[in-house]
Design an enzyme around this catalytic site. Structure first.
Site, PDB file in Angstrom:
ATOM      1  N   HIS A  49      -6.791  -4.504  -3.731  1.00 13.18           N
ATOM      2  CA  HIS A  49      -7.745  -3.415  -3.595  1.00 13.18           C
ATOM      3  C   HIS A  49      -8.612  -3.691  -2.362  1.00 13.18           C
ATOM      4  O   HIS A  49      -8.519  -4.775  -1.765  1.00 13.18           O
ATOM      5  CB  HIS A  49      -8.615  -3.283  -4.853  1.00 13.18           C
ATOM      6  CG  HIS A  49      -9.381  -4.521  -5.189  1.00 13.18           C
ATOM      7  ND1 HIS A  49      -9.076  -5.338  -6.257  1.00 13.18           N
ATOM      8  CD2 HIS A  49     -10.430  -5.114  -4.577  1.00 13.18           C
ATOM      9  CE1 HIS A  49      -9.906  -6.356  -6.287  1.00 13.18           C
ATOM     10  NE2 HIS A  49     -10.745  -6.256  -5.272  1.00 13.18           N
ATOM     11  N   ALA A  50      -9.424  -2.720  -2.017  1.00 11.43           N
ATOM     12  CA  ALA A  50     -10.420  -2.893  -0.955  1.00 11.43           C
ATOM     13  C   ALA A  50     -11.767  -2.499  -1.533  1.00 11.43           C
ATOM     14  O   ALA A  50     -11.854  -1.963  -2.643  1.00 11.43           O
ATOM     15  CB  ALA A  50     -10.069  -2.018   0.248  1.00 11.43           C
TER      16      ALA A  50
END
Ligand code: T46
Length: 135
Positions: A49-50
């Site tokens: 994820h970011a």
């Protein structure tokens, strides 16, 4: 892509070693949260994820772990394998953590409280967010 690592100051003597981290001195932001992961099963990949705004410093305080960073254009990997090296992970950066050795402990210093709305968990959405893909 620039990878920023910090060599953390060790206070070693004949008894062993100690590393101390102070916000805005050893860590380049105000620390709002600390968490750590341990007992990671073999073959597991975490992260994926970011974050829209979260900044973090990752320190593998025991064992080693591979970190992949991806800014939407370029991917780099870094192996964290000692307790006196910190990897700065800026926002807008896709991250994956893998190859945790047995007993590895990854400690993370974070600039914000936990907020699920700050996560981007879909890779295409991440590419659009960082302007690397058309809507
Ligand atoms: C990141 C990488 C490096 C909380 O309740 N509070 C917290 O502060 C955190 C970090 C997680 N959680 C809960 C949310 C999930 O139910 O703990 C569970 C596991 O979290 P997650 O699947 O997001 O863990 P990772 O290892 O994939 O990612 C974590 C951080 O979440 C993330 O911010 O950058 O480590």
């Amino acid at each position: 892509m620039e990878i920023k690592t910090y060599r953390l100051q060790q206070h070693g003597d004949e008894r062993g070693h100690l590393v101390s981290l102070e916000e805005k001195i050893d860590v380049p932001f105000e620390i709002k949260r600390v968490y750590y992961m341990f007992d990671t099963r073999p073959g597991v990949v975490r992260g994926m994820h970011a974050h829209k705004s979260l900044e973090q410093l990752l320190v593998c305080v025991h064992g080693s772990v591979k970190i992949l960073l991806d800014d939407g254009e370029e991917k780099r990997t870094v192996v964290l394998d000692n307790p006196y090296e910190g990897l700065y992970v800026a926002n807008n950066m896709w991250r994956e953590m893998s190859e945790f050795t047995e007993g590895a402990v990854l400690m993370v210093f974070a600039s914000k409280y936990y907020d699920e709305d700050d996560y981007i968990r879909d890779y295409d959405e991440f590419l659009r967010f960082v302007g690397k893909k058309q809507v």
